[in-house]
Design a protein around this motif. Sequence first.
Motif, PDB file in Angstrom:
ATOM      1  N   ASP A  37      49.116 102.082 -37.424  1.00 34.57           N
ATOM      2  CA  ASP A  37      49.919 101.590 -38.356  1.00 34.57           C
ATOM      3  C   ASP A  37      48.558 102.100 -39.608  1.00 34.57           C
ATOM      4  OD1 ASP A  37      49.425  99.250 -40.402  1.00 34.57           O
ATOM      5  OD2 ASP A  37      48.942  97.899 -39.173  1.00 34.57           O
TER       6      ASP A  37
ATOM      7  N   SER B 266      39.367  93.873 -49.369  1.00 35.75           N
ATOM      8  CA  SER B 266      40.087  93.244 -48.224  1.00 35.75           C
ATOM      9  C   SER B 266      39.498  91.853 -48.012  1.00 35.75           C
ATOM     10  CB  SER B 266      39.388  93.936 -46.702  1.00 35.75           C
ATOM     11  OG  SER B 266      40.268  95.735 -46.906  1.00 35.75           O
TER      12      SER B 266
ATOM     13  N   ILE C  81      42.098  92.622 -37.706  1.00 43.14           N
ATOM     14  CA  ILE C  81      42.379  92.156 -36.389  1.00 43.14           C
ATOM     15  C   ILE C  81      40.542  93.517 -35.557  1.00 43.14           C
ATOM     16  CG2 ILE C  81      42.877  93.442 -33.998  1.00 43.14           C
ATOM     17  CD1 ILE C  81      44.594  91.214 -35.455  1.00 43.14           C
TER      18      ILE C  81
ATOM     19  N   THR D 124      38.274  97.305 -44.598  1.00 41.54           N
ATOM     20  CA  THR D 124      38.906  96.681 -43.526  1.00 41.54           C
ATOM     21  C   THR D 124      37.670  96.893 -42.531  1.00 41.54           C
ATOM     22  OG1 THR D 124      40.893  98.044 -44.067  1.00 41.54           O
ATOM     23  CG2 THR D 124      40.260  97.068 -41.790  1.00 41.54           C
TER      24      THR D 124
HETATM   25  P1  AMP Z   1      43.646  95.927 -45.550  1.00 40.21           P
HETATM   26  O1  AMP Z   1      44.143  94.487 -46.148  1.00 40.21           O
HETATM   27  O2  AMP Z   1      43.496  97.354 -46.773  1.00 40.21           O
HETATM   28  O3  AMP Z   1      42.250  95.620 -45.077  1.00 40.21           O
HETATM   29  O4  AMP Z   1      44.517  96.548 -44.367  1.00 40.21           O
HETATM   30  C1  AMP Z   1      45.089  95.290 -43.226  1.00 40.21           C
HETATM   31  C2  AMP Z   1      45.854  96.058 -42.377  1.00 40.21           C
HETATM   32  O5  AMP Z   1      45.919  97.267 -41.504  1.00 40.21           O
HETATM   33  C3  AMP Z   1      46.610  95.116 -41.438  1.00 40.21           C
HETATM   34  O6  AMP Z   1      47.991  94.035 -42.307  1.00 40.21           O
HETATM   35  C4  AMP Z   1      46.822  95.922 -40.102  1.00 40.21           C
HETATM   36  O7  AMP Z   1      48.478  96.029 -40.994  1.00 40.21           O
HETATM   37  C5  AMP Z   1      46.539  96.966 -40.407  1.00 40.21           C
HETATM   38  N1  AMP Z   1      45.061  96.640 -39.728  1.00 40.21           N
HETATM   39  C6  AMP Z   1      44.255  95.458 -39.278  1.00 40.21           C
HETATM   40  N2  AMP Z   1      43.666  95.617 -39.118  1.00 40.21           N
HETATM   41  C7  AMP Z   1      42.650  96.728 -38.123  1.00 40.21           C
HETATM   42  C8  AMP Z   1      42.102  97.750 -38.155  1.00 40.21           C
HETATM   43  N3  AMP Z   1      40.994  97.559 -37.202  1.00 40.21           N
HETATM   44  N4  AMP Z   1      41.536  99.042 -38.195  1.00 40.21           N
HETATM   45  C9  AMP Z   1      42.858 100.044 -38.871  1.00 40.21           C
HETATM   46  N5  AMP Z   1      44.264  98.986 -39.836  1.00 40.21           N
HETATM   47  C10 AMP Z   1      44.394  97.735 -39.608  1.00 40.21           C
END
Ligand code: AMP
Length: 326
Positions: A167, A240, A258, A288
């Motif tokens: 992802d 984030s 997550i 993130t």
């Molecule tokens: P952001 O808004 O840049 O913080 O990214 C959040 C999105 O990244 C979420 O909606 C997930 O699709 C994905 N995501 C969630 N947790 C993680 C993580 N620990 N590491 C990488 N991608 C994540």
Amino acid sequence: MIKKAVSAILSVVTLLLCFGCNKGERVFSKTFFAMGTMMKITLYDVDEMLANQLFSVCYDEILREENLFSVNIAASDVARINASKGDNVNISQETVLMIKNSVSLSRLTEGAFDITVYPVVKLWGFYSSEYAVPENDDITKALGLVGNKNIEFYGSSVTMPENSGIDLGAIAKGYLGDRLKSILKENGVESAVISLGGNVILIGNKANGEPWSVAIKSPFSQNEFIYEFLSFGNLSVVTSGAYERYFEKNGKIYHHIIDPKTGFPADSDLASVTIIGEDGSMCDALSTALFIMGKEKALTFLSKLEEISYVLVTNEREIIKSENLS
Ligand code: AMP
Ligand code: MG
């Protein structure tokens, strides 16, 4: 309403910028909807024909990247990897580099940022919007498929075990910002603002030479700002926060960031993390990761990265910022 729009901050940011424009200055804006979010590009001091050409080139670039990196577009590199059931998948060199960069940012953040978190995010329903609190056993099973060691490259093809996947949602918009910034600069743009749903990319200074004024959205109430700072250009500002996407079940909030160690939405004492730096991909991955780390660990981490500025907002509404911010 599960998905909270963050476009309010972006339009206000742009509004603030326009207050600083001189009369008669040539300002052109274009709004796009892509990657599930509102995007806006504002160009200062260019002629109209060039502005329209650049909007078209930028939009093509946005769609090109969406078609490479989206989890939900079946033909994308990412969706083909995720559907591959352990088979070898040929992907573009650009996606190879994106995955390799993600793996090194994962190492840098000690696994807080981890693109292989895909099966866990899927379990919580964040791709389909069919939200559910998973059974603990299912989370444990999905966590068994998480980890960078599951990504194996053979030249420009990649293999991942069945049911695992990637992802790029926590880094793709940062990367896109870098690409759009390069396109605009290569075409002679010296003053511009790109807003990509929560990410703001500044190019140059305001046309009158003054710094930009950037406002950070409050994680506690829509349409309000919690902090504002002045910045000279060529920087990405990436935020984030749990408030950006979540669902509620039995009175409890479950958000989209997550913790790869637990498989649950990160139990963070931070409400939002804003990272400011030149490398948009890195800022995005860090925003993130640092949200997941929480205040103390994030501050220790940031103390080692001089080139990065930050604004952390805690759940107690404390604002902690790097010294260089006005
Ligand atoms: P952001 O808004 O840049 O913080 O990214 C959040 C999105 O990244 C979420 O909606 C997930 O699709 C994905 N995501 C969630 N947790 C993680 C993580 N620990 N590491 C990488 N991608 C994540
Ligand atoms: Mg991110």
